[in-house]
Design a protein around this motif. Structure first.
Motif, PDB file in Angstrom:
ATOM      1  N   UNK A  26     -20.905 -51.413  17.540  1.00  0.00           N
ATOM      2  CA  UNK A  26     -20.387 -50.556  18.125  1.00  0.00           C
ATOM      3  C   UNK A  26     -19.942 -50.145  19.310  1.00  0.00           C
ATOM      4  N   UNK A  27     -19.502 -48.838  19.527  1.00  0.00           N
ATOM      5  CA  UNK A  27     -19.983 -48.020  21.174  1.00  0.00           C
ATOM      6  C   UNK A  27     -20.953 -47.682  21.322  1.00  0.00           C
ATOM      7  N   UNK A  28     -22.499 -47.863  22.161  1.00  0.00           N
ATOM      8  CA  UNK A  28     -22.885 -47.628  22.970  1.00  0.00           C
ATOM      9  C   UNK A  28     -23.838 -46.509  22.888  1.00  0.00           C
ATOM     10  N   UNK A  29     -24.840 -46.576  22.649  1.00  0.00           N
ATOM     11  CA  UNK A  29     -25.370 -44.793  21.843  1.00  0.00           C
ATOM     12  C   UNK A  29     -26.894 -45.190  22.998  1.00  0.00           C
ATOM     13  N   UNK A  30     -27.116 -43.747  23.612  1.00  0.00           N
ATOM     14  CA  UNK A  30     -28.120 -43.415  24.840  1.00  0.00           C
ATOM     15  C   UNK A  30     -29.736 -44.465  24.058  1.00  0.00           C
ATOM     16  N   UNK A  31     -29.603 -43.940  22.144  1.00  0.00           N
ATOM     17  CA  UNK A  31     -31.098 -44.553  22.197  1.00  0.00           C
ATOM     18  C   UNK A  31     -30.263 -44.831  20.298  1.00  0.00           C
ATOM     19  N   UNK A  32     -32.034 -44.966  19.778  1.00  0.00           N
ATOM     20  CA  UNK A  32     -31.769 -45.450  18.287  1.00  0.00           C
ATOM     21  C   UNK A  32     -30.762 -44.713  17.198  1.00  0.00           C
ATOM     22  N   UNK A  76     -22.190 -41.976  23.365  1.00  0.00           N
ATOM     23  CA  UNK A  76     -22.189 -42.502  24.056  1.00  0.00           C
ATOM     24  C   UNK A  76     -20.140 -41.423  24.279  1.00  0.00           C
ATOM     25  N   UNK A  77     -20.487 -40.415  24.052  1.00  0.00           N
ATOM     26  CA  UNK A  77     -19.132 -39.854  23.429  1.00  0.00           C
ATOM     27  C   UNK A  77     -17.733 -40.846  24.616  1.00  0.00           C
ATOM     28  N   UNK A  78     -18.150 -40.442  26.001  1.00  0.00           N
ATOM     29  CA  UNK A  78     -17.188 -40.451  26.980  1.00  0.00           C
ATOM     30  C   UNK A  78     -16.817 -42.384  26.715  1.00  0.00           C
ATOM     31  N   UNK A  79     -17.914 -43.241  26.332  1.00  0.00           N
ATOM     32  CA  UNK A  79     -17.095 -44.306  25.879  1.00  0.00           C
ATOM     33  C   UNK A  79     -16.071 -44.614  24.673  1.00  0.00           C
ATOM     34  N   UNK A  80     -16.505 -43.749  23.085  1.00  0.00           N
ATOM     35  CA  UNK A  80     -16.156 -43.732  22.222  1.00  0.00           C
ATOM     36  C   UNK A  80     -14.698 -43.204  22.509  1.00  0.00           C
ATOM     37  N   UNK A  93     -16.428 -54.356  21.395  1.00  0.00           N
ATOM     38  CA  UNK A  93     -16.961 -52.542  20.681  1.00  0.00           C
ATOM     39  C   UNK A  93     -15.931 -52.022  19.556  1.00  0.00           C
ATOM     40  N   UNK A  94     -16.568 -51.765  18.725  1.00  0.00           N
ATOM     41  CA  UNK A  94     -15.701 -51.261  17.763  1.00  0.00           C
ATOM     42  C   UNK A  94     -15.535 -49.689  17.453  1.00  0.00           C
ATOM     43  N   UNK A  95     -15.290 -49.850  16.385  1.00  0.00           N
ATOM     44  CA  UNK A  95     -16.037 -47.660  15.238  1.00  0.00           C
ATOM     45  C   UNK A  95     -16.674 -47.738  14.745  1.00  0.00           C
ATOM     46  N   UNK A 149      -8.628 -43.041  18.121  1.00  0.00           N
ATOM     47  CA  UNK A 149      -8.907 -41.686  17.763  1.00  0.00           C
ATOM     48  C   UNK A 149      -9.479 -40.802  19.315  1.00  0.00           C
ATOM     49  N   UNK A 150      -9.123 -39.925  19.962  1.00  0.00           N
ATOM     50  CA  UNK A 150     -10.374 -39.231  20.957  1.00  0.00           C
ATOM     51  C   UNK A 150     -11.583 -38.628  20.094  1.00  0.00           C
TER      52      UNK A 150
END
Length: 415
Positions: free
Chosen positions: A252-258, A264-268, A281-283, A318-319
């Motif tokens: 997935x797109x990275x997360x700041x924690x589990x 990370x919305x900006x990375x999404x 990376x994928x959705x 999609x943004x």
């Protein structure tokens, strides 16, 4: 025993085993039912004793003053009565024998409301014609709960292969130039050349952070993995992780924690661009699909080609404009996006004076589940004859990039 940390070079995204800080809530298992969303079909038939045959497949029934037409609608369907040449719709009065089963407006639009039969009649001077409608239960496949922009195709072949065996169903191709992942199943000869799913992705940004071209295989999977971070975070985390080449992963797109609300919305919002450190990376929905459906040893091919190598094309990215920290496609049942549909705004009922101007789209707006404005995709069924007093129905419908739909009907009265 200390957790084992696996470190790789070249600046790519990395894995390590780490103890869970807390027991993660089990992710709702979603079995993908690859279903093509299609419009409902109309069934039209001919009966004996000279009754004419009609076809409502194009949502249009041609009336005939010499014969009574029989047509079948599914509940919720809409069609328009077409008049013979020389008959002016402004002179015609439409009526129905049972408005609870089918209703008809002043322009000849017919709505199937409930199961049963009813006759719609059109009259103007010496002209008279009728159509007997049978309304049946709504048909057509329902969409699964998956939220994804992925394109689906060749499902008949896929279903046939699934019936034979659930092993070795797929081959994965990653086109790093177009940031597209295409899933193939096999044909009658056993060759993996039948595309069944396409997904938008983000491959490596280049330089030492490139996604390497080559032939690989799925080697391992895990629900969460620790990734090397960025300037603001020592480590980030990937969800629904599938390893295909050592340090190179689908995730997935990275997360700041589990935590699933720590995306990370900006990375999404960069999905579809080459911005990763080498992984794909994928959705969350698409990375979950690979995680659940592609078994170990599934072949993975990474290519560098133009769009002609992507038979289904590249789905939209999609943004996300609703900053609640969730990936809108995450299949977790607690995802606040689950159950959401696009919205159509400002379609209140209206009363007009005869002869006044009317724009059915004036003031109308539409948004997808992420808050993006998609008004230009609104379709309107029905019409209003402002010179003819009566009641009219307009249905507004929309489909967003996640294949989610919404429709609503407004009543317009001309006096």
């Amino acid at each position: 025993m200390k957790p084992v940390k696996v470190v790789h070079q070249n600046g790519s995204v990395h894995l390590k085993e780490q103890k869970k800080k807390q027991i993660q809530k089990a992710v709702l298992a979603i079995v993908l039912s690859l279903v093509v969303i299609g419009a409902a079909f109309f069934t039209v038939y001919a009966v004996s004793r000279g009754i004419a045959e009609s076809s409502a497949a194009d949502k249009n029934v041609q009336l005939d003053s010499d014969n009574t037409i029989d047509a079948t609608l599914a509940r919720g369907d809409i069609c328009t009565l077409t008049l013979p040449e020389g008959v002016d719709v402004n002179d015609v009065t439409f009526s129905t024998s049972d408005a609870k089963i089918v209703r008809v407006d002043a322009a000849g639009r017919v709505d199937g409301l409930a199961e049963g039969s009813a006759t719609v009649t059109a009259k103007a001077g010496d002209f008279s014609a009728s159509c007997r409608f049978t309304v049946e239960q709504a048909r057509g496949a329902k969409r699964t709960s998956e939220i994804t922009t992925a394109y689906l195709a060749n499902l008949d072949t896929l279903y046939a292969n699934i019936k034979k065996s659930r092993d070795n169903l797929y081959r994965i191709t990653v086109n790093r130039r177009t940031n597209t992942v295409t899933i193939y199943t096999y044909d009658e000869s056993g060759d993996y050349n039948v595309p069944v799913r396409a997904m938008v992705c983000s491959c490596g940004q280049g330089g030492s952070n490139i996604t390497p071209v080559g032939e690989y295989r799925v080697a391992s999977k895990r629900e969460w993995a620790t990734l090397y971070g960025d300037a603001a975070h020592e480590y980030l985390f990937g969800q629904y992780v599938t390893e295909f080449n050592g340090e190179y992963l689908f995730h997935s797109v990275p997360y700041e924690s589990q935590e699933k609300y720590a995306l990370e919305i900006d990375e999404y919002n960069k999905l579809g661009a080459s911005v990763s450190q080498g992984c794909v990376r994928l959705s969350a929905s698409d990375s979950y699909w690979i995680y659940k459906n592609c078994s170990l040893n599934t072949p993975v091919r990474v290519i560098d080609a133009d769009g002609s190598a992507d038979p289904l094309g590249t789905p939209p990215a999609v943004r996300q404009n609703i900053y609640n920290g969730w990936d809108p496609t995450d299949p977790d049942e607690e995802n606040p996006f689950q159950g959401k549909r696009p919205r159509i705004l400002n379609i209140e009922d209206v009363t007009l004076k005869k002869g006044s101007a009317f724009d059915p789209m004036e003031g109308v707006a539409a948004k997808d589940i992420c808050g993006n404005i998609i008004t230009d995709r609104v379709l309107v069924q029905g019409k209003v004859l402002t010179d003819k007093p009566g009641t009219y129905y307009l249905t507004y419908s929309i489909t967003d990039d996640f294949h989610l739909t919404r429709s609503a009907t407004r009543t317009v009265v001309v006096k």
